[in-house]
Structure formats: structure tokens, C-alpha cells
Design a protein around this motif. Structure first.
Motif, PDB file in Angstrom:
ATOM      1  N   LEU A  66     -66.989  61.047  83.390  1.00 22.01           N
ATOM      2  CA  LEU A  66     -65.558  60.778  83.518  1.00 22.01           C
ATOM      3  C   LEU A  66     -64.760  61.450  82.403  1.00 22.01           C
ATOM      4  O   LEU A  66     -63.672  61.990  82.648  1.00 22.01           O
ATOM      5  N   LEU A 101     -60.888  55.067  81.698  1.00 24.19           N
ATOM      6  CA  LEU A 101     -62.312  55.019  81.376  1.00 24.19           C
ATOM      7  C   LEU A 101     -62.749  53.571  81.252  1.00 24.19           C
ATOM      8  O   LEU A 101     -62.112  52.795  80.543  1.00 24.19           O
ATOM      9  N   LEU A 119     -58.579  59.301  89.347  1.00 26.85           N
ATOM     10  CA  LEU A 119     -59.908  58.840  88.962  1.00 26.85           C
ATOM     11  C   LEU A 119     -60.192  57.367  89.266  1.00 26.85           C
ATOM     12  O   LEU A 119     -61.348  56.990  89.475  1.00 26.85           O
ATOM     13  N   THR A 132     -63.758  55.864  90.279  1.00 30.65           N
ATOM     14  CA  THR A 132     -64.472  54.989  89.345  1.00 30.65           C
ATOM     15  C   THR A 132     -64.810  53.652  89.995  1.00 30.65           C
ATOM     16  O   THR A 132     -65.933  53.142  89.855  1.00 30.65           O
TER      17      THR A 132
END
Length: 216
Positions: free
Chosen positions: A87, A72, A107, A111
Motif C-alpha cells: 500500500l 494505511l 485505495l 484495502t
């Protein structure tokens, strides 16, 4: 042991119909503090947990760990944007079946490419499209469960009456578990391939940039 099999099956099917994801329009367009993020996630997703009165969707520690593990992007002035929450929703669903490393593999390229981009292809659009596909799978999933349930009822027909019910229920659980097991193996292999493809793509881009900078 006495189980109302029809009631059980109907309960399973109806519970699938009640599974809801957080719609993009339900996520505030303003940045949120940590407490507001956890409250939002609890309010929207807690009803689908096994023990709604006890289970936590996300905690502050979890969110901080996701940021530390590069799952993140860090918050801006302790606030999380709408895309941060998107997310976090993906992470919430993935963490039950994938390792932290696998989630990062999956991810990170998304991202890097689409977090806080202003183009038509952005994280919000990807989120909506993915969950539209999931909603379309509910009917097929319900039909598959009914099929497995009916198949399980044909097992152990020669067993003593007092044993048959529990053995048939065990068969049903085993069929569902094997389905999950196989799909988990498939997902892990796909994540490995995904990570390799992204890495190779990165190498190709690097070569192209070097060629351009050297005038070739």
C-alpha cells in the motif's frame, strides 16, 4: 545554447528502461519496524528520484500521516506487514499526481476488500498484476516520446538559428506537459467515478443485508 539532442533523447529513453518497481518477492515476508520500512523504500526506489542524494522516498512523518488519514491500516505492535508496504508503494506513486482525498477514494475499497485476505484474490496478487501492466507500457511510452521529440524538431524552423534550439526544446517540454495534464484530468474523473461506483455498491449491499434481516 547548445544541446546534443540525440544524446538527450537517448538519455530519456534509457532512463525509462531503468525505472524499476519493487517486486513482490523483494518485500520481506516478515513484519518490519518503521526504520526498516523507510530503509527498504529508499534502497529500492531512490535511484529513480530527481535528486537521489537528497530526495526522501518516505519519512516516518509521512507514514504516520497516511495512517491518520486512513490511507494505511495501523501497524500491529509498531510493525508493518508485507501488505502495508504494498500500500505504501501505491501511495508513493499516486502522491505525485493525486490529492490525499483522491488516494483515499482509490485505495480504501481495495484495502477493505483485500488487505490481509487469504483467498486467491489478494493484495499481493493485485499488486503484481498492476505492475505487469505497467512494464508492458514502457515500449509504447518510449515510442510516444520519440514521436513527440521528432514533432517538436519540426517547429520554429523559420526562427533565427540562435533561438530555434531553445524554442524546439520548449515545444517538446510543452507537449510532454500537456500529455501529463490531460491524463491527470482523466485520472481525476476516473477516481470520481470509481468513488461513486463504490458508494453505490455499498448502498446496494446495505439494502440486501436489510432485506435479508427483515425476511424479505
Amino acid at each position: 545554447m547548445t544541446i546534443d539532442k540525440e544524446d538527450l533523447l537517448n538519455s530519456i529513453i534509457s532512463s525509462l528502461g531503468r525505472i524499476q518497481h519493487i517486486k513482490l518477492e523483494d518485500i520481506p515476508n516478515i513484519d518490519l519496524y518503521m526504520d526498516q520500512v523507510t530503509t527498504l523504500m529508499d534502497r529500492k526506489l531512490k535511484s529513480s528520484t530527481r535528486y537521489p542524494d537528497e530526495d526522501k522516498i518516505l519519512t516516518k512523518t509521512m507514514i504516520n500521516n497516511y495512517a491518520k488519514n486512513d490511507l494505511l491500516p495501523p501497524p500491529v505492535k509498531k510493525k508493518y506487514s508485507k501488505e502495508h508496504i504494498v500500500l505504501l508503494i501505491f501511495i508513493y506513486y499516486y502522491k505525485g499526481i493525486l490529492s490525499i482525498n483522491d488516494i483515499q477514494t482509490l485505495l480504501k475499497p481495495i484495502t477493505e476488500r483485500y488487505f490481509q485476505t487469504s483467498g486467491e484474490l489478494n493484495l499481493g496478487m493485485i499488486y503484481e498484476k498492476v505492475f505487469e501492466l505497467e512494464e508492458g507500457e514502457i515500449t509504447d511510452l518510449q515510442e510516444d516520446i520519440v514521436k513527440k521529440f521528432d514533432t517538436a524538431q519540426e517547429t520554429f524552423l523559420d526562427a533565427p538559428a540562435e533561438d530555434r534550439e531553445i524554442l524546439q526544446m520548449f515545444s517538446f517540454i510543452c507537449m510532454l506537459s500537456y500529455d501529463v495534464y490531460v491524463k491527470k484530468l482523466l485520472i481525476e474523473k476516473m477516481v470520481d467515478s470509481f468513488g461513486t461506483a463504490v458508494a453505490e455498491d455499498g448502498k446496494t449491499e446495505g439494502k440486501d443485508k436489510n432485506a435479508k434481516s427483515s425476511g424479505k
